[in-house]
Design a protein around this motif. Sequence first.
Motif, PDB file in Angstrom:
ATOM      1  N   PHE A 157       0.785  -1.066  -0.047  1.00 53.38           N
ATOM      2  CA  PHE A 157      -0.001  -0.006   0.014  1.00 53.38           C
ATOM      3  C   PHE A 157       1.083   1.209   0.206  1.00 53.38           C
ATOM      4  CE2 PHE A 157      -2.451  -3.518   2.332  1.00 53.38           C
ATOM      5  CZ  PHE A 157      -3.599  -3.463   1.183  1.00 53.38           C
ATOM      6  N   ARG A 158       1.848   1.223   0.741  1.00 55.58           N
ATOM      7  CA  ARG A 158       2.831   2.518   0.992  1.00 55.58           C
ATOM      8  C   ARG A 158       3.879   2.436   0.062  1.00 55.58           C
ATOM      9  NH1 ARG A 158       4.549   3.694   6.556  1.00 55.58           N
ATOM     10  NH2 ARG A 158       3.480   2.408   7.795  1.00 55.58           N
ATOM     11  N   GLY A 159       4.449   1.496  -0.529  1.00 57.95           N
ATOM     12  CA  GLY A 159       5.455   1.671  -1.375  1.00 57.95           C
ATOM     13  C   GLY A 159       6.799   1.497  -0.291  1.00 57.95           C
ATOM     14  N   GLY A 160       8.017   1.706  -0.993  1.00 59.38           N
ATOM     15  CA  GLY A 160       9.144   1.419  -0.009  1.00 59.38           C
ATOM     16  C   GLY A 160       9.534   0.270   0.180  1.00 59.38           C
ATOM     17  N   TRP A 161       9.888  -0.458  -0.658  1.00 63.31           N
ATOM     18  CA  TRP A 161      10.200  -1.775  -0.400  1.00 63.31           C
ATOM     19  C   TRP A 161      11.273  -2.011   0.646  1.00 63.31           C
ATOM     20  CZ3 TRP A 161       7.134  -6.084  -0.828  1.00 63.31           C
ATOM     21  CH2 TRP A 161       5.911  -6.166  -1.464  1.00 63.31           C
TER      22      TRP A 161
END
Length: 694
Positions: A335-339
């Motif tokens: 949902f937020r990204g930034g793996w």
Amino acid sequence: MGKHLAPKPKHELNFIKKKPTHASGQTKPVHALRTEKTADTKDVRKSAGRERVKRGFRAAKAKRNAGSEEARRSVPRIRVPETLPSLGRFSRYVPVIAALLLIGIHFVPLEGWMVPAAYAIPGLLAIMDHAADAYEGVRGGRYINNAFLSCLSSVLLFSTGLYTVAVVLLLLSSLSNLFEKHLLDKCAGAQNRISSILPKYATLITESGTDNIDPADVNPGDILLVAAGERIPIDGIVVDGISTIDTAAVSGQRSPWAVNVGYKVYSGCRNLTSDIKIKASRPYQQSTAWKLVRLADAAPDFASEQGSSASRFMLYYQPVVLGLALVFGVVLPIFRGGWAPHLQRAAVMLVAARAVTDCFSIPLLYRKALSLTADFGVFSKGQDCIEAIAKAETIIFDKTGTITEGRYAVTDVYPVKMSEKQLLTIAAAAESFSRHPVAAAIREAAGIIDDRVIRAAKLRDYPGRGISALLGNRQVYVGNAALLEEHGIKYQIPSRPGTAIHVSVDSRYCGYILVTDKVRRRAFDALETLRVNGIKKLVLLTGDVFSVARPIASRLNFDMLRAELKPEEKAKAVNYLMKNKGARSTIAFVGEGENSGRIISGADVGIAMGSLGSDAALASADVLIMDRDIFKIPRTLTISRLVYRAAWENFAVGAGINILLALLGMFGWISPLAAVILSFMSCVALLGNSLRIK
Ligand code: ADP
Ligand code: MG
């Protein structure tokens, strides 16, 4: 001296009259299961562990006893304790090579795809140490195993570009595994030391000479030769020769012991001075050495309560942390990204989810206690026994044979209308088959009696009182005041304090014999050491008279004394104390195994002194002190307390750091490298704690 009708002794105690209401008082003895380690007993043991979680130590003990009959019937087979397989020469160097490569790469200027490719080499080498374990674990259905979590975490870190940390994680895991293996190996080494008392061969005397055979092939009745310097292969009786036997291997103390024809000898002991011939009295698998080795071998399998608490903690902790790792590492970034940062958080949580060491090294601590105590001749039947001793606040002592030497001597004879010699002869003839130490003293004082003059028949034992026998056609009673009262025989009140053994023939009173027993040399010091180590209450129980017991109790600072007790009253006294103890504390009972089996098993933990060669002690006690050194009780207590405290420390530190790491990881407040190092340090701390136990 006038004859009186003795007043009824007022030793009936308040607490004894109370009816025991709890079921645990009725537990049967037999911890034989612990000595009979077979496949069948595994289930019993497992469920005993589960049971303990629910209802504590005593319930587990009862459960074990219930399974013992079954276990006893199955054929025992010994598992000679093996050391853990040491890492192969090749694999031992692999992590070292990986570490060197890792350092080397830092000095090589690399760019682009070369970087991960270069780090992959030490990475692959380092992962080799864990991959096999991880695969084994996963294949066996244990998805949550340390090796697997380490590998997964390392792969995650590598995929986010933290190459060095990924490799360091694996290398440090290898290092801590190595340390743990080393410590376990040392314990296994101690185990091997115990099994070295098993004889390798027995020298059978045949018509044509001698023959070296397997000890297991010796039959009771066979005559064996034991040369000077050899180990005694089987329990037996000396039939020829005079020698000295050293029990050091079994009892942990150099105690040379002269033997002559007719003396009993026990397997595992060493024959020191000259050749003897012995007649085997038991098969190999019922001999002392065999039984002890099996007992010591099975003991680590009975987990402590602390150990089970730790594994229960991990049972809940690991899935929770792994679930959170999944949420924070995979679900959130969807949902937020930034793996990358999220995957690193997950990697830290995987590190946190690992069991730092096996059960926070609590079993390791207890194993150490088992082997340390076995070294000085104290054998416990399980880790839980050590734990129960550590928690003891009350210790109950049976007087004869524990606080005193258990070797009576006749000091005075008070005959009535007969000579001293006559009184002693009658008493000794009646006592001819009694195994009570008082009987031995009387027999010794009487000297040799011609069998044909007086032959005892229809013997009857009155435990805690004395015996009766038919001499010719005369009914003879030999025992304490209670015995004569029971049979309505009037007796003299002794004019001197002491243990009086009264004698009557056909209801006619013949006089009494005074016997005494010596208090053990170091009893006072031993009891004081117990107090210093936190024992709050010392209780003395005895069947002997108050006039003898009271001075002993006050001289040794006992908190509570109960004298003139019959064996069943002793058991009730133990039950009473058991019912009224603190919830978290335990009660230990120290007795001499041969006579106090049922009473020993009534307490939380039963300690038997002088257990060498005593089947009763082996069956009913939880802790066996092979010789009669009273100082071994405080020594065992000290080690137990040390281990118990260290185990809580390990639990607190281990679980604390695990939880802390998981939380820090969850919010991303710790760098992966710091997490890996912290995890390694906690592992070293937990393992290192066991090094303090000496
Ligand atoms: P303890 O508590 O000291 O081990 P026991 O219960 O064995 O004592 O015996 C209690 C008392 O009973 C002894 O002190 C002794 O007076 C008497 N008694 C027991 N057995 C015998 C026996 N075989 N012969 C004479 N007296 C005995
Ligand atoms: Mg006794």
